[in-house]
Design a protein around this motif. Sequence first.
Motif, PDB file in Angstrom:
ATOM      1  N   VAL A  78       0.708  -1.106   0.012  1.00  0.00           N
ATOM      2  CA  VAL A  78      -0.168  -0.084   0.003  1.00  0.00           C
ATOM      3  C   VAL A  78       0.890   1.151  -0.060  1.00  0.00           C
ATOM      4  CG1 VAL A  78      -1.939  -1.298   1.197  1.00  0.00           C
ATOM      5  CG2 VAL A  78      -0.291   0.169   2.570  1.00  0.00           C
ATOM      6  N   SER A  79       0.363   2.372  -0.501  1.00  0.00           N
ATOM      7  CA  SER A  79       1.104   3.593  -0.530  1.00  0.00           C
ATOM      8  C   SER A  79       0.820   4.396   0.750  1.00  0.00           C
ATOM      9  CB  SER A  79       0.601   4.647  -1.596  1.00  0.00           C
ATOM     10  OG  SER A  79      -0.818   4.954  -1.404  1.00  0.00           O
ATOM     11  N   ALA A  80       1.606   5.335   0.847  1.00  0.00           N
ATOM     12  CA  ALA A  80       1.356   6.330   1.974  1.00  0.00           C
ATOM     13  C   ALA A  80       0.034   6.960   2.207  1.00  0.00           C
ATOM     14  CB  ALA A  80       2.618   7.384   2.011  1.00  0.00           C
ATOM     15  N   ASP A  81      -0.450   7.374   1.124  1.00  0.00           N
ATOM     16  CA  ASP A  81      -1.828   7.747   0.727  1.00  0.00           C
ATOM     17  C   ASP A  81      -2.705   6.970   1.512  1.00  0.00           C
ATOM     18  OD1 ASP A  81      -0.375   9.787  -0.455  1.00  0.00           O
ATOM     19  OD2 ASP A  81      -1.485   9.429  -2.374  1.00  0.00           O
ATOM     20  N   THR A  82      -2.678   5.754   1.495  1.00  0.00           N
ATOM     21  CA  THR A  82      -3.494   4.705   2.031  1.00  0.00           C
ATOM     22  C   THR A  82      -3.757   5.108   3.461  1.00  0.00           C
ATOM     23  OG1 THR A  82      -3.088   3.276   0.250  1.00  0.00           O
ATOM     24  CG2 THR A  82      -4.154   2.437   1.899  1.00  0.00           C
ATOM     25  N   VAL A  83      -2.345   5.388   4.087  1.00  0.00           N
ATOM     26  CA  VAL A  83      -2.276   5.156   5.633  1.00  0.00           C
ATOM     27  C   VAL A  83      -2.693   6.560   6.187  1.00  0.00           C
ATOM     28  CG1 VAL A  83      -0.735   4.753   7.439  1.00  0.00           C
ATOM     29  CG2 VAL A  83      -0.640   3.577   5.235  1.00  0.00           C
ATOM     30  N   ALA A 106       8.578   0.210   5.101  1.00  0.00           N
ATOM     31  CA  ALA A 106       8.902   1.529   4.411  1.00  0.00           C
ATOM     32  C   ALA A 106       7.883   2.465   4.907  1.00  0.00           C
ATOM     33  CB  ALA A 106       8.333   1.202   2.786  1.00  0.00           C
ATOM     34  N   LEU A 107       6.861   2.154   5.534  1.00  0.00           N
ATOM     35  CA  LEU A 107       5.799   3.239   6.054  1.00  0.00           C
ATOM     36  C   LEU A 107       5.804   3.289   7.555  1.00  0.00           C
ATOM     37  CD1 LEU A 107       2.638   2.493   3.581  1.00  0.00           C
ATOM     38  CD2 LEU A 107       4.267   4.039   3.480  1.00  0.00           C
ATOM     39  N   SER A 108       6.918   2.630   8.389  1.00  0.00           N
ATOM     40  CA  SER A 108       6.691   2.520   9.644  1.00  0.00           C
ATOM     41  C   SER A 108       7.735   2.996  10.178  1.00  0.00           C
ATOM     42  CB  SER A 108       6.692   1.058  10.211  1.00  0.00           C
ATOM     43  OG  SER A 108       5.477   0.304   9.726  1.00  0.00           O
ATOM     44  N   GLU A 109       7.834   3.824  11.439  1.00  0.00           N
ATOM     45  CA  GLU A 109       9.016   4.089  12.309  1.00  0.00           C
ATOM     46  C   GLU A 109       8.845   3.138  13.608  1.00  0.00           C
ATOM     47  OE1 GLU A 109      10.308   8.067  14.914  1.00  0.00           O
ATOM     48  OE2 GLU A 109       8.260   8.147  13.872  1.00  0.00           O
ATOM     49  N   LEU A 110       9.908   2.418  13.552  1.00  0.00           N
ATOM     50  CA  LEU A 110       9.992   1.439  14.814  1.00  0.00           C
ATOM     51  C   LEU A 110      10.867   2.040  15.846  1.00  0.00           C
ATOM     52  CD1 LEU A 110      10.618  -1.853  12.871  1.00  0.00           C
ATOM     53  CD2 LEU A 110       8.490  -0.955  13.604  1.00  0.00           C
ATOM     54  N   PRO A 111      10.271   2.138  17.019  1.00  0.00           N
ATOM     55  CA  PRO A 111      11.098   2.506  18.250  1.00  0.00           C
ATOM     56  C   PRO A 111      12.250   1.772  18.469  1.00  0.00           C
ATOM     57  CG  PRO A 111       8.968   1.471  19.016  1.00  0.00           C
ATOM     58  CD  PRO A 111       8.939   1.572  17.476  1.00  0.00           C
ATOM     59  N   ALA A 112      13.461   2.354  18.725  1.00  0.00           N
ATOM     60  CA  ALA A 112      14.757   1.791  18.625  1.00  0.00           C
ATOM     61  C   ALA A 112      15.217   2.116  20.130  1.00  0.00           C
ATOM     62  CB  ALA A 112      15.776   2.168  17.537  1.00  0.00           C
ATOM     63  N   VAL A 176      -3.854  -1.709   8.045  1.00  0.00           N
ATOM     64  CA  VAL A 176      -4.656  -1.566   6.753  1.00  0.00           C
ATOM     65  C   VAL A 176      -5.123  -3.020   6.550  1.00  0.00           C
ATOM     66  CG1 VAL A 176      -4.485  -0.985   4.306  1.00  0.00           C
ATOM     67  CG2 VAL A 176      -3.174   0.014   6.292  1.00  0.00           C
ATOM     68  N   TYR A 177      -6.604  -3.130   6.101  1.00  0.00           N
ATOM     69  CA  TYR A 177      -7.017  -4.318   5.644  1.00  0.00           C
ATOM     70  C   TYR A 177      -7.536  -4.126   4.141  1.00  0.00           C
ATOM     71  CZ  TYR A 177      -6.920  -6.046  10.341  1.00  0.00           C
ATOM     72  OH  TYR A 177      -6.486  -6.374  11.619  1.00  0.00           O
ATOM     73  N   THR A 178      -6.806  -5.027   3.272  1.00  0.00           N
ATOM     74  CA  THR A 178      -7.164  -4.597   1.621  1.00  0.00           C
ATOM     75  C   THR A 178      -7.165  -5.938   1.202  1.00  0.00           C
ATOM     76  OG1 THR A 178      -6.564  -3.161  -0.130  1.00  0.00           O
ATOM     77  CG2 THR A 178      -4.812  -3.485   1.449  1.00  0.00           C
ATOM     78  N   SER A 179      -7.678  -6.027  -0.028  1.00  0.00           N
ATOM     79  CA  SER A 179      -7.540  -7.331  -0.822  1.00  0.00           C
ATOM     80  C   SER A 179      -8.643  -6.986  -2.135  1.00  0.00           C
ATOM     81  CB  SER A 179      -8.036  -8.337  -0.314  1.00  0.00           C
ATOM     82  OG  SER A 179      -7.948  -9.489  -1.116  1.00  0.00           O
ATOM     83  N   ASN A 180      -8.247  -7.651  -3.122  1.00  0.00           N
ATOM     84  CA  ASN A 180      -8.773  -7.250  -4.431  1.00  0.00           C
ATOM     85  C   ASN A 180     -10.200  -8.277  -4.527  1.00  0.00           C
ATOM     86  OD1 ASN A 180      -7.036  -5.233  -5.932  1.00  0.00           O
ATOM     87  ND2 ASN A 180      -5.513  -6.972  -6.361  1.00  0.00           N
ATOM     88  N   THR A 181      -9.695  -9.322  -3.856  1.00  0.00           N
ATOM     89  CA  THR A 181     -11.009 -10.423  -3.909  1.00  0.00           C
ATOM     90  C   THR A 181     -11.274 -10.796  -2.556  1.00  0.00           C
ATOM     91  OG1 THR A 181      -9.362 -12.116  -3.842  1.00  0.00           O
ATOM     92  CG2 THR A 181     -10.279 -11.372  -6.010  1.00  0.00           C
ATOM     93  N   PRO A 208      -9.140   0.617   2.780  1.00  0.00           N
ATOM     94  CA  PRO A 208      -9.607   1.273   1.558  1.00  0.00           C
ATOM     95  C   PRO A 208     -10.878   0.814   0.955  1.00  0.00           C
ATOM     96  CG  PRO A 208      -7.461   0.535   1.749  1.00  0.00           C
ATOM     97  CD  PRO A 208      -8.183   0.087   2.856  1.00  0.00           C
ATOM     98  N   ASN A 209     -11.780   1.909   0.648  1.00  0.00           N
ATOM     99  CA  ASN A 209     -13.216   1.405   0.450  1.00  0.00           C
ATOM    100  C   ASN A 209     -13.449   0.783  -0.980  1.00  0.00           C
ATOM    101  OD1 ASN A 209     -13.332   3.994  -0.875  1.00  0.00           O
ATOM    102  ND2 ASN A 209     -14.423   4.920   0.576  1.00  0.00           N
ATOM    103  N   SER A 210     -12.447   1.153  -1.885  1.00  0.00           N
ATOM    104  CA  SER A 210     -12.787   0.461  -3.363  1.00  0.00           C
ATOM    105  C   SER A 210     -12.724  -0.854  -3.202  1.00  0.00           C
ATOM    106  CB  SER A 210     -11.974   1.339  -4.188  1.00  0.00           C
ATOM    107  OG  SER A 210     -10.698   0.932  -3.873  1.00  0.00           O
ATOM    108  N   GLN A 211     -12.041  -1.524  -2.255  1.00  0.00           N
ATOM    109  CA  GLN A 211     -11.526  -2.946  -2.324  1.00  0.00           C
ATOM    110  C   GLN A 211     -12.597  -3.827  -1.716  1.00  0.00           C
ATOM    111  OE1 GLN A 211      -7.877  -3.858  -2.621  1.00  0.00           O
ATOM    112  NE2 GLN A 211      -8.643  -2.086  -4.019  1.00  0.00           N
TER     113      GLN A 211
END
Lengths: 438, 254
Positions: A78-83, A106-112, A176-181, A208-211
């Motif tokens: 998923v893209s940053a826009d989705t989140v 790629a979209l996460s900042e993990l505490p270190a 995020v919960y998303t799937s094409n089917t 994402p509501n188109s899914q």
Amino acid sequence: MTSDMTLPLYQTLTADETALSAQVSLAGDNLQDIRRTALERFKAIGLPTLKTEEWRFTNIQRYLKEFSYEFLHSAVQVSADTVAPATIAGLDCYRIVLVNGHLETALSELPAGKGITIGALSAHTTAPGFTTWFNEQPHLASAVLAQLNTALFADGLYIELAANTVLEKPVHIVHVYTSNTPAFVQPRHLWVLNRCAAATIIETTVHPNSQAVTFANSVLETVVMENAELWHYNVQQGAENFREVHTTAAQQYKDSRYHHYNFTLPNTPFTRNNLSVALKGSHTETNLKGIYLANKHQHVDNHTFMDHIMPDCYSNELYKGVLLDSSNAVFTGKILVHQEAQKTNAFQQNNNLLLGDKADINSQPQLEIYADDVKCSHGFTAGQFSEESMFYLRSRGIGEDAAKALMVNAFSHDITNDVSIPELQQHLQDQIAGIMNN
Amino acid sequence: MLTIKNLHAEVEGKKILKGINLEINKGETHAIMGPNGSGKSSLASVLAGRDNYTVTEGEVWFNGKNLLELSPEDRAREGVFLAFQYPVEIPGVSNLNFLKTALNEIRTYKGLPPLEAKEFLKLTKEKQQLVDFHSNLMNRSLNEGFSGGEKKRNEIFQLAMLDPQLAILDETDSGLDIDALRIVSNGVNKLRDAEKSFVVITHYQRLLEYIIPDFVHVLYNGRIIKTGTKELALELEERGYDWLKEELHLKESV
Ligand SMILES: Nc1ncnc2c1ncn2[C@@H]1O[C@H](COP(=O)(O)OP(=O)(O)O)[C@@H](O)[C@H]1O
Ligand SMILES: [Mg+2]
């Protein structure tokens, strides 16, 4: 064999003997024994029906059959826009994004930092915290959907805080919960707070509501060790294209504090929350607070279990429901006080506003008390707005909808007001007001 | 401003108002007195639009509008305000949020933009002083745990904030000690001007020494049986209501 893997979920779960085993082999990790045991348990107990004691008011089979779901094990990008919609205004936090349970680095900042272990569950199956605690919460063994998850989960989030480790900022997990089917996804998480560790964790969801429709059967185990403290907020944002069985199984040890806040917001047609806490040490504090605000034909079932195993523990449970339209809620509050658990204080309250013409609540306190020196109470209310209050507000120029929004805000106030993070508190109040003013 | 013609109303099938006639002009203050149970609060409720009352006959006009056709909120937005005899407590609704919502709903109705936070605060401060309303009550839940006097002061404070054309005060003086009574009456008097009208419901003449009315009406058994000036209130204080009731029976038997 391959054809078995594309069988619709419901058939796979009910009829096909080999297809499920094939799914387990797919996982290919070091957990095959645990998975196979769980699968056997799942098959032995079988899918709940309305005759199953714990599922008397919730017909899960109806929802499993509703679409031709398939298991979805692989990650989806998923893209940053989705989140972006998940942002809680003004909140300074570590944001972690999971897509259908898979960590999206790629979209996460993990505490270190020292004492913090955090990452994909699949990458930590040999960590000591994992081998000690995974699938160990005592209530999971009899929870059939949790067994299905154990057998076939794909991935989730592993958090372990070493002794005395305190997370300075809240962790915000965006699911995020998303799937094409139509997909059946099974996230699995394990969070371990060792002695004197402390954290605040917020979970929210994005759909994402188109899914296509996703059905999540997720399991979270939390372990709160001696004198540790966990603030845990679960915000179920809600969407038409989502269905959920959400199991949270906690264990608490001596002097620990666990605060669980659950917010179920409108639009998800089916939500079943299993929340159970096993008190394995004395002098603990547990707060279980929940708001469910449901609309349309939504069915929300909160199934809670406070297991007072040890003496001198305190638990306080407050669930409040606002039921609009034809929505339907179930609340079960089981409190079990073992014979050894003397000086238990266990309180439970379930209050409801039935605002829809066809709204309905089924509330079941279940108190089993085997110790004699305890303080326990439970209560239930269901009602409408007070006419006096509505008239008072309207006589000051406040329109009917705005008046209702104020009243719902007031009704949920003793829970939202307890939220320890001001930005989250504001976010929730805005959400509730937005829904009521719509 | 307000014209009530032959108003009849009932609650739960019981006839309460039995033909009220009343004309209130801009800038006037009318007192309505009468024994308990005579229908004073009922009249106030019907004017404010409480829906358990059914109007069976008669009309009410407010600035050329048919008041009885408006929802309670629209009556308030048009400029009618009722200070309740028994204000309700609403836990969880903060006084401040409540007032902000009310004020902005009224402004929206009038086509005005919502008040800026700063202006709102300024207005709040100013009006609080008017009735000596403690600012620590502002952040509390609406009337929750307020003393009787604090509740009544809150009604007048709201009145000052919302600035209606017609204010109906239902027994605002009952339960107030003399200091509170002075504060509340002073507050009301400061709000009086040539554009605003007041209906002061009371059964104690005491209040009318502080809020001096232009007219005094006696409501008895759902009807206004006598109208006079402030001297009538004094006479009622001295002689009670029985002589009026007798006068009424004599008239009716003729
Ligand atoms: N909700 C109600 N149901 C039945 N009777 C009512 C109701 N409210 C008021 N009444 C009756 O209406 C009459 C007038 O009451 P009210 O207007 O409160 O009088 P007042 O304010 O002059 O003391 C009384 O007899 C009272 O019992
Ligand atoms: Mg009265």
